[in-house]
Design a protein around this motif. Sequence first.
Motif, short mmCIF file in Angstrom:
data_model
loop_
_atom_site.label_atom_id
_atom_site.label_comp_id
_atom_site.label_asym_id
_atom_site.label_seq_id
_atom_site.Cartn_x
_atom_site.Cartn_y
_atom_site.Cartn_z
N CYS A 157 2.44 1.67 -3.48
CA CYS A 157 1.43 2.09 -4.46
C CYS A 157 1.08 3.57 -4.28
O CYS A 157 0.97 4.31 -5.26
CB CYS A 157 0.17 1.23 -4.34
N THR A 158 0.92 4.00 -3.05
CA THR A 158 0.59 5.39 -2.77
C THR A 158 1.72 6.31 -3.22
O THR A 158 1.48 7.32 -3.90
CB THR A 158 0.31 5.59 -1.27
N ARG A 159 2.94 5.97 -2.87
CA ARG A 159 4.08 6.81 -3.23
C ARG A 159 4.31 6.83 -4.74
O ARG A 159 4.62 7.86 -5.32
CB ARG A 159 5.33 6.37 -2.47
N ARG B 174 1.98 6.31 -7.11
CA ARG B 174 0.88 7.11 -7.69
C ARG B 174 1.16 8.60 -7.52
O ARG B 174 0.99 9.39 -8.45
CB ARG B 174 -0.45 6.74 -7.02
N ASN B 175 1.63 9.00 -6.34
CA ASN B 175 1.94 10.41 -6.09
C ASN B 175 3.08 10.90 -6.98
O ASN B 175 3.05 12.03 -7.47
CB ASN B 175 2.27 10.64 -4.62
N VAL C 279 0.84 -1.21 0.00
CA VAL C 279 0.00 0.00 0.00
C VAL C 279 0.87 1.25 0.00
O VAL C 279 0.63 2.21 -0.75
CB VAL C 279 -0.98 -0.01 1.20
N SER C 280 1.92 1.26 0.81
CA SER C 280 2.83 2.41 0.86
C SER C 280 3.49 2.64 -0.49
O SER C 280 3.55 3.77 -1.00
CB SER C 280 3.89 2.18 1.94
N VAL D 86 -3.74 0.05 -8.52
CA VAL D 86 -3.94 1.46 -8.85
C VAL D 86 -4.38 1.65 -10.29
O VAL D 86 -5.30 2.41 -10.57
CB VAL D 86 -2.65 2.27 -8.56
#
Length: 158
Positions: free
Chosen positions: A90-92, A94-95, A87-88, A132
């Motif tokens: 994927c979030t980073r 995507r950002n 999750v970390s 994502v």
Amino acid sequence: ASVCAPSSAPAPLAPCPLTSMTIHRVLSGRHYPVIPRRLSLAIYPDTLSLQAASETLSRQVFFTTREERCYQPYARDFGPVDLPTVVSFCTRTRNLLADERFKDKECVHATTTDKAANTNAAFLLGSFLVLVEGWTPEEAAEPFESIQPSPFKPFRDA
């Protein structure tokens, strides 16, 4: 206990001065497109070559993660990484892809020639594609299946 707390955002690598040795090594880095012209996996023989590449290749932004090195093995296994790490990542990622500073650049997830680290990097990128980008698992595996010789190591049970 693990000291591998993920950071909030991946930072591009700091530039390093080039020498004839690093220029030679830059040429030995391998790039594998995941999302053409937008996201790729890069494998470099060492950190110095990676830093040199990050300075010389202006149409790309390189990022690395510590996730593939943070796995706590049960025996001789090396992954896959846990869900909070996925999750970390994927979030980073995507950002990073959404960051206006990099909108015209290819984002390159870089790793070394260690097959276990490459496998975890591919797992994280594949997870990003599924979670994502909405790809099927089969579609997410395609960019990695054709790489020869394979830079990956099969996962094993503990």
